[in-house]
Design a protein around this motif. Structure first.
Motif, PDB file in Angstrom:
ATOM      1  N   ASP A 235      -7.468  -1.058  -3.976  1.00 14.11           N
ATOM      2  CA  ASP A 235      -6.906   0.060  -3.243  1.00 14.11           C
ATOM      3  C   ASP A 235      -6.796  -0.315  -1.761  1.00 14.11           C
ATOM      4  O   ASP A 235      -7.686  -0.984  -1.226  1.00 14.11           O
ATOM      5  CB  ASP A 235      -7.816   1.288  -3.416  1.00 14.11           C
ATOM      6  CG  ASP A 235      -7.228   2.522  -2.789  1.00 14.11           C
ATOM      7  OD1 ASP A 235      -7.611   2.834  -1.631  1.00 14.11           O
ATOM      8  OD2 ASP A 235      -6.379   3.161  -3.423  1.00 14.11           O
TER       9      ASP A 235
ATOM     10  N   ALA B  25       0.824  -1.210   0.000  1.00 14.69           N
ATOM     11  CA  ALA B  25       0.000   0.000   0.000  1.00 14.69           C
ATOM     12  C   ALA B  25       0.858   1.260   0.000  1.00 14.69           C
ATOM     13  O   ALA B  25       0.476   2.282  -0.582  1.00 14.69           O
ATOM     14  CB  ALA B  25      -0.943  -0.002   1.210  1.00 14.69           C
TER      15      ALA B  25
ATOM     16  N   GLN C 100       3.801   1.472  -1.447  1.00 10.05           N
ATOM     17  CA  GLN C 100       4.487   1.509  -2.737  1.00 10.05           C
ATOM     18  C   GLN C 100       3.690   2.330  -3.743  1.00 10.05           C
ATOM     19  O   GLN C 100       2.468   2.202  -3.826  1.00 10.05           O
ATOM     20  CB  GLN C 100       4.662   0.067  -3.242  1.00 10.05           C
ATOM     21  CG  GLN C 100       5.440  -0.085  -4.503  1.00 10.05           C
ATOM     22  CD  GLN C 100       6.916   0.235  -4.343  1.00 10.05           C
ATOM     23  OE1 GLN C 100       7.388   0.535  -3.257  1.00 10.05           O
ATOM     24  NE2 GLN C 100       7.643   0.180  -5.421  1.00 10.05           N
ATOM     25  N   PRO C 101       4.359   3.197  -4.516  1.00 10.93           N
ATOM     26  CA  PRO C 101       3.636   3.960  -5.546  1.00 10.93           C
ATOM     27  C   PRO C 101       2.918   3.033  -6.530  1.00 10.93           C
ATOM     28  O   PRO C 101       3.423   1.958  -6.867  1.00 10.93           O
ATOM     29  CB  PRO C 101       4.753   4.731  -6.267  1.00 10.93           C
ATOM     30  CG  PRO C 101       5.885   4.786  -5.295  1.00 10.93           C
ATOM     31  CD  PRO C 101       5.777   3.525  -4.483  1.00 10.93           C
ATOM     32  N   GLU C 102       1.756   3.451  -6.969  1.00 10.92           N
ATOM     33  CA  GLU C 102       0.947   2.643  -7.887  1.00 10.92           C
ATOM     34  C   GLU C 102       1.728   2.385  -9.174  1.00 10.92           C
ATOM     35  O   GLU C 102       2.427   3.254  -9.680  1.00 10.92           O
ATOM     36  CB  GLU C 102      -0.365   3.372  -8.213  1.00 10.92           C
ATOM     37  CG  GLU C 102      -1.379   2.500  -8.897  1.00 10.92           C
ATOM     38  CD  GLU C 102      -2.724   3.173  -9.032  1.00 10.92           C
ATOM     39  OE1 GLU C 102      -3.435   2.811  -9.971  1.00 10.92           O
ATOM     40  OE2 GLU C 102      -3.048   4.034  -8.211  1.00 10.92           O
ATOM     41  N   GLY C 103       1.591   1.178  -9.677  1.00 14.96           N
ATOM     42  CA  GLY C 103       2.267   0.813 -10.916  1.00 14.96           C
ATOM     43  C   GLY C 103       3.698   0.349 -10.732  1.00 14.96           C
ATOM     44  O   GLY C 103       4.401   0.110 -11.704  1.00 14.96           O
TER      45      GLY C 103
ATOM     46  N   ALA D  32       1.534  -6.519  -6.402  1.00 14.00           N
ATOM     47  CA  ALA D  32       0.857  -5.248  -6.149  1.00 14.00           C
ATOM     48  C   ALA D  32      -0.506  -5.554  -5.545  1.00 14.00           C
ATOM     49  O   ALA D  32      -1.019  -6.677  -5.664  1.00 14.00           O
ATOM     50  CB  ALA D  32       0.701  -4.459  -7.448  1.00 14.00           C
TER      51      ALA D  32
END
Length: 144
Positions: free
Chosen positions: A72, A20, A22-25, A68
């Motif tokens: 969300d 969570a 970690q930056p998205e992508g 990932a």
């Protein structure tokens, strides 16, 4: 006092917190997740398999792949993860990377204190009184 959650559940929560953060992508590989969460690589792999099967994470293959969140982080309830795992239903950088572990432990300690408070606030007599009230309420509702 027994642990409120198992060590594997704690590891799962730590891994999810790291994902969570970690930056998205930008997926994280199991080894990096293990290091950041401060858990053994083998434990991280076991937890990630279960998290993937339960739909909390997804994996991407390849050199830039990894794991990932599947949803969300704000949509994943701690209770959902605990239920999935329990059943029923260093240097400044190193320390910062293990904040997920600290956050999960703080939550677990708080939850244990809340449970202790709840357990200490109720007596057998109080439970008996609740049972009496339930019995009286049921007597007023014949046929249920």
């Amino acid at each position: 006092m027994p642990r409120l959650i198992s060590l594997q559940t704690e590891h799962a929560l730590c891994v999810l917190v790291e994902l969570a953060i970690q930056p998205e992508g930008k997926p994280l590989q199991a080894g990096e997740l293990s290091r950041r969460a401060g858990i053994a690589v083998a434990s991280a792999h076991q937890v990630l398999v279960r998290l993937r099967r339960q739909g909390f994470v997804h994996s991407e293959r390849g050199p830039s792949g990894g794991y990932a969140l599947a949803r969300d982080g704000d949509e994943i309830e701690v209770g959902e993860v605990v239920a999935a795992f329990e059943g029923g239903g260093a240097a400044a950088r190193g320390a910062a990377e293990q904040l997920s572990r600290v956050a999960v432990r703080q939550w677990a300690v708080g939850a244990e204190k809340a449970l202790d408070t709840l357990l200490a606030s109720e007596t057998i007599g109080g439970l008996a009184e609740r049972a009496r009230r339930l019995s009286e309420a049921m007597a007023l509702m014949p046929g249920l």
